[in-house]
Scaffold this motif. Structure first.
Motif, PDB file in Angstrom:
ATOM      1  N   LEU A 255      -1.966 -25.944 -36.972  1.00  0.00           N
ATOM      2  CA  LEU A 255      -0.443 -25.635 -36.772  1.00  0.00           C
ATOM      3  C   LEU A 255      -0.578 -25.541 -34.622  1.00  0.00           C
ATOM      4  O   LEU A 255      -1.374 -26.285 -34.034  1.00  0.00           O
ATOM      5  CB  LEU A 255      -0.787 -23.750 -36.472  1.00  0.00           C
ATOM      6  N   SER A 256       0.872 -25.358 -34.370  1.00  0.00           N
ATOM      7  CA  SER A 256       1.041 -26.197 -33.143  1.00  0.00           C
ATOM      8  C   SER A 256       0.898 -24.366 -32.464  1.00  0.00           C
ATOM      9  O   SER A 256       0.122 -23.089 -32.324  1.00  0.00           O
ATOM     10  CB  SER A 256       3.030 -25.987 -33.095  1.00  0.00           C
ATOM     11  N   HIS A 257       0.257 -24.768 -30.891  1.00  0.00           N
ATOM     12  CA  HIS A 257       0.438 -23.461 -30.620  1.00  0.00           C
ATOM     13  C   HIS A 257       1.358 -21.748 -30.229  1.00  0.00           C
ATOM     14  O   HIS A 257       0.678 -21.261 -30.411  1.00  0.00           O
ATOM     15  CB  HIS A 257       0.625 -24.147 -28.591  1.00  0.00           C
ATOM     16  N   SER A 258       2.855 -22.043 -30.596  1.00  0.00           N
ATOM     17  CA  SER A 258       3.671 -21.490 -30.802  1.00  0.00           C
ATOM     18  C   SER A 258       3.162 -20.625 -32.154  1.00  0.00           C
ATOM     19  O   SER A 258       3.377 -20.056 -32.040  1.00  0.00           O
ATOM     20  CB  SER A 258       4.792 -21.578 -30.609  1.00  0.00           C
ATOM     21  N   ASP A 259       3.016 -21.427 -33.071  1.00  0.00           N
ATOM     22  CA  ASP A 259       2.009 -20.471 -34.049  1.00  0.00           C
ATOM     23  C   ASP A 259       1.562 -19.881 -34.016  1.00  0.00           C
ATOM     24  O   ASP A 259       1.352 -18.727 -34.318  1.00  0.00           O
ATOM     25  CB  ASP A 259       2.171 -21.889 -35.693  1.00  0.00           C
ATOM     26  N   ILE A 260       0.216 -20.464 -33.319  1.00  0.00           N
ATOM     27  CA  ILE A 260      -1.165 -19.551 -33.640  1.00  0.00           C
ATOM     28  C   ILE A 260      -0.675 -18.018 -32.627  1.00  0.00           C
ATOM     29  O   ILE A 260      -0.904 -16.814 -33.242  1.00  0.00           O
ATOM     30  CB  ILE A 260      -1.955 -20.620 -32.650  1.00  0.00           C
ATOM     31  N   VAL A 261       0.200 -18.405 -31.731  1.00  0.00           N
ATOM     32  CA  VAL A 261       0.574 -17.151 -30.673  1.00  0.00           C
ATOM     33  C   VAL A 261       1.245 -16.545 -31.440  1.00  0.00           C
ATOM     34  O   VAL A 261       1.066 -15.011 -31.295  1.00  0.00           O
ATOM     35  CB  VAL A 261       0.785 -17.825 -29.383  1.00  0.00           C
TER      36      VAL A 261
END
Length: 299
Positions: A255-261
């Protein structure tokens, strides 16, 4: 102004005090006074650029060690630009950011603006690119004229919409003319502003673009360590001792950083709306799975 000065934003505080002093000297009633945006583009330029004053610092970013070092190098050179100029050298200020969506490219522009105490100007490609011959190029020239008059960080996001390879199947005459103008303007630019171009599709960019930038920084999806840091930071307000961050980080791989956040935020919303005192690990995993499904769908 005092609050900004305490945060170390001396230049911004001074500008705010000057605006207050100017407002006090006016004869108009107080109720008619309106807030004034600092360095806000006006006229036709206002349709091409939006001004922001972000507050994100480098310490807030979770990126690879390589990207961290490259950004620290840019900031160091910018902060000591006068010393470099004394030896006939120029600091890095034309950056091309390449990587998957949601990995921190746009955030990087905000961080550079915050750390250097500069406004962030975002180019609006919906207004910049037109179908009329020569109009896009003239608008692009207006933006580069602004670089000279107002120092700041100028972000060209989703840059692949402009920088497609000449001769590709998506190439059209007006886009080719605009790209040629961009190549000329960025090569001729000698301003003190920073130019940041961000793209999700580095392979589709025209090869001539890479030579015009001082540095090309490549972003990747977070590894397990970065994913764990992101989860710890994002879930801190509603976390308890039962959370196994290592396990959650493994579920977040890909996952991308924004997906995790976003997954962490959704899990915390579930906890708040459900009246729970702590976030449920199962809900975090569920929302991480939704992000993974979205990534698979996009692929």
């Amino acid at each position: 102004a005092a609050a900004e000065a305490k945060r170390g934003h001396v230049k911004l505080a001074a500008q705010m005090r000057d605006l207050v002093d100017q407002a006090r000297g006016r004869s108009t009633p107080k109720q008619s006074a309106r807030p004034m945006a600092l360095a806000q583009p006006k006229g036709e330029l206002g349709e091409l650029l939006t001004a922001q004053y972000p507050q994100q610092h480098l310490t807030n970013m979770v990126v690879s060690e390589s990207v961290q070092q490259r950004l620290e190098r840019v900031l160091k050179e910018q902060r000591h630009h006068q010393r470099l100029a004394g030896h006939g050298l120029e600091p890095r200020r034309k950056l091309l950011l390449v990587g998957p969506p949601g990995t921190g490219k746009t955030l990087t522009a905000s961080v550079l603006a915050t750390e250097l105490r500069l406004p962030l100007f975002v180019a609006r490609f919906d207004s910049l690119i037109t179908k009329f011959m020569g109009e896009s190029a003239s608008k692009l020239r207006l933006v580069f004229d602004a670089l000279k008059t107002t120092r700041g960080v100028y972000l060209f996001d989703e840059f692949d919409s402009l920088g497609l390879q000449r001769g590709s199947q998506h190439d059209v005459a007006e886009m080719r003319r605009t790209l040629n103008m961009f190549l000329q303007l960025i090569e001729q630019d000698r301003s003190d502003s920073l130019i940041v171009a961000a793209t999700n599709h580095g392979a589709s960019l025209d090869g001539a673009l890479f030579r015009r930038f001082d540095d090309v920084i490549r972003y990747e999806l977070p590894d397990e360590r970065q994913a764990e840091v992101l989860l710890r930071n994002s879930l801190a307000l509603l976390a308890d001792g039962k959370l196994n961050y290592s396990e959650l980080a493994r579920k977040a791989l890909g996952l991308s950083h924004s997906d995790i956040v976003k997954a962490a935020a959704d899990a915390m919303k579930d906890a708040v709306l459900g009246g729970d005192e702590a976030v449920d690990p199962g809900r975090v995993i569920l929302h991480l799975g939704e992000g993974a499904w979205g990534q698979l769908h996009l692929a």
